[in-house]
Write a protein that holds these residues in place. Structure first.
Motif, PDB file in Angstrom:
ATOM      1  N   GLU A 297       0.830  -1.202   0.000  1.00 10.71           N
ATOM      2  CA  GLU A 297       0.000   0.000   0.000  1.00 10.71           C
ATOM      3  C   GLU A 297       0.868   1.257   0.000  1.00 10.71           C
ATOM      4  O   GLU A 297       0.573   2.226  -0.697  1.00 10.71           O
ATOM      5  CB  GLU A 297      -0.905   0.015   1.240  1.00 10.71           C
ATOM      6  N   LEU A 300       2.389   1.955  -3.470  1.00 11.31           N
ATOM      7  CA  LEU A 300       1.391   2.485  -4.397  1.00 11.31           C
ATOM      8  C   LEU A 300       0.997   3.911  -4.042  1.00 11.31           C
ATOM      9  O   LEU A 300       0.970   4.797  -4.900  1.00 11.31           O
ATOM     10  CB  LEU A 300       0.152   1.572  -4.409  1.00 11.31           C
ATOM     11  N   TRP A 301       0.687   4.151  -2.769  1.00  8.45           N
ATOM     12  CA  TRP A 301       0.208   5.473  -2.343  1.00  8.45           C
ATOM     13  C   TRP A 301       1.275   6.529  -2.568  1.00  8.45           C
ATOM     14  O   TRP A 301       0.998   7.598  -3.133  1.00  8.45           O
ATOM     15  CB  TRP A 301      -0.211   5.447  -0.879  1.00  8.45           C
ATOM     16  N   SER A 303       3.955   6.427  -4.492  1.00  9.18           N
ATOM     17  CA  SER A 303       4.283   6.603  -5.917  1.00  9.18           C
ATOM     18  C   SER A 303       3.291   7.550  -6.572  1.00  9.18           C
ATOM     19  O   SER A 303       3.674   8.492  -7.289  1.00  9.18           O
ATOM     20  CB  SER A 303       4.275   5.253  -6.638  1.00  9.18           C
ATOM     21  N   GLN A 304       2.024   7.319  -6.313  1.00  7.17           N
ATOM     22  CA  GLN A 304       0.983   8.179  -6.885  1.00  7.17           C
ATOM     23  C   GLN A 304       1.077   9.594  -6.331  1.00  7.17           C
ATOM     24  O   GLN A 304       0.918  10.583  -7.073  1.00  7.17           O
ATOM     25  CB  GLN A 304      -0.397   7.576  -6.607  1.00  7.17           C
TER      26      GLN A 304
END
Length: 330
Positions: A297, A300-301, A303-304
């Motif tokens: 998580e 992903l978080w 990176s975005q």
């Protein structure tokens, strides 16, 4: 670390509250507070649940699971939230912001003082040093508000004259408090604040912070401004001229370089793209360290988030270049 619901003798008591919208910021408030405590510190932590989801509670418990601190955690679900729902709210003042008014009734009678922390803080010092500040007979200890230093300030108390307050009576920020629970209970402070908020609902500007400043005018003690450095310090040059501005001006650089607690007061928060607070990336690093997210998580978080962050930075840079070119041509 021990997460216990068994009540024992305590050296340090902290309380905070949030709804699910502020569960993640609360995690960083708690994480940064905990990592700066000394080894083997015993902490009684009370979290007032204003609507925190089961998943967020699990994340919060993972964040505070640190080996060097003995934590006794207690989740508190208020039974009288209805009494708060009748209070005046604004986009930036929700029902959850009134949760601190419930503290005296929700904490065990054996506790006579407590540290209250807002959920948009970044702690950089040992809270034991805050706990050890002499409370005396004061109803609370707080930092005079950097953005609203007096009751007569633009966002102060609209009816201060009607209420019999002197224009230069100091006004405190309620994001970091050392509360005298014994006095609050004996003098029904919370009930008096609620009564004020109901009676002056159309004039209230900053929720229960205003109510506390009215009810406890001249009944509170001042903390070092380092204990609650709100974002207004970065706009010092446009503050109204006052004795308080001169006082802060003399220590401004020290405040900015070595604060005990950063308070992200106002509409710009470090987890939001477009925030210009110089501590934004430090806050994001704490989020990465805190284990709020699982490893996947987190990847992903973040990176975005960084993609959006750098895209925004590029837009800002292009805008500055365009403005500079237009100025040169004019």
């Amino acid at each position: 670390m021990v997460i216990s619901t068994t009540l024992q003798q305590e050296p340090l008591v902290v309380v905070c509250g949030a709804d699910d919208n502020y569960a993640m910021p609360l995690a960083i408030t708690l994480y940064t507070a905990l990592i700066h405590l000394e080894n083997n510190c015993t902490l009684y932590l009370y979290i007032i649940d204003g609507g925190i989801s089961k998943k967020s509670k699990e994340r919060l418990e993972r964040v505070i699971d640190l080996e060097h601190v003995d934590i006794h955690l207690k989740w508190i679900t208020p039974s009288d939230l209805e009494s708060l729902k009748n209070l005046h709210t604004l986009p930036w003042i929700t029902v959850a912001s009134y949760l601190r008014l419930l503290i005296p009734d929700l904490l065990p009678e054996q506790f006579e003082k407590v540290i209250y922390l807002d959920c948009d803080l970044q702690v950089e010092a040992n809270l034991k040093n805050l706990w050890d500040q002499p409370l005396g007979e004061n109803a609370l200890l707080a930092v005079q508000d950097l953005g609203t230093p007096y009751v007569s300030s633009p966002f102060g108390i609209a009816k201060y004259r009607e209420l019999g307050l002197a224009p230069h009576a100091p006004y405190f920020n309620s994001g970091v408090l050392v509360i005298n629970l014994k006095r609050w209970r004996a003098e029904s402070v919370s009930q008096r604040v609620i009564q004020y908020l109901q009676e002056y609902s159309q004039d209230v500007r900053l929720g229960d912070q205003e109510g506390l400043n009215v009810v406890l005018a001249n009944e509170w003690g001042r903390l070092d401004p380092k204990w609650n450095l709100i974002s207004h310090i970065y706009f010092y040059d446009i503050w109204d001229e006052s004795a308080y501005k001169e006082e802060i001006g003399a220590i401004k650089q020290e405040l900015i370089s070595k604060p005990y607690i950063f308070h992200f007061a106002g509409g710009s928060k470090p987890w939001q793209i477009g925030c210009v607070h110089p501590q934004q990336l430090v806050w994001i690093r704490y989020l990465q360290e805190s284990r709020w997210f699982t490893p996947i998580e987190s990847l992903l978080w973040h990176s975005q988030w960084f993609i959006r962050y750098y895209f925004w930075q590029i837009k800002v840079l292009i805008k500055k270049v365009v403005i500079k070119i237009l100025i040169q041509k004019s």
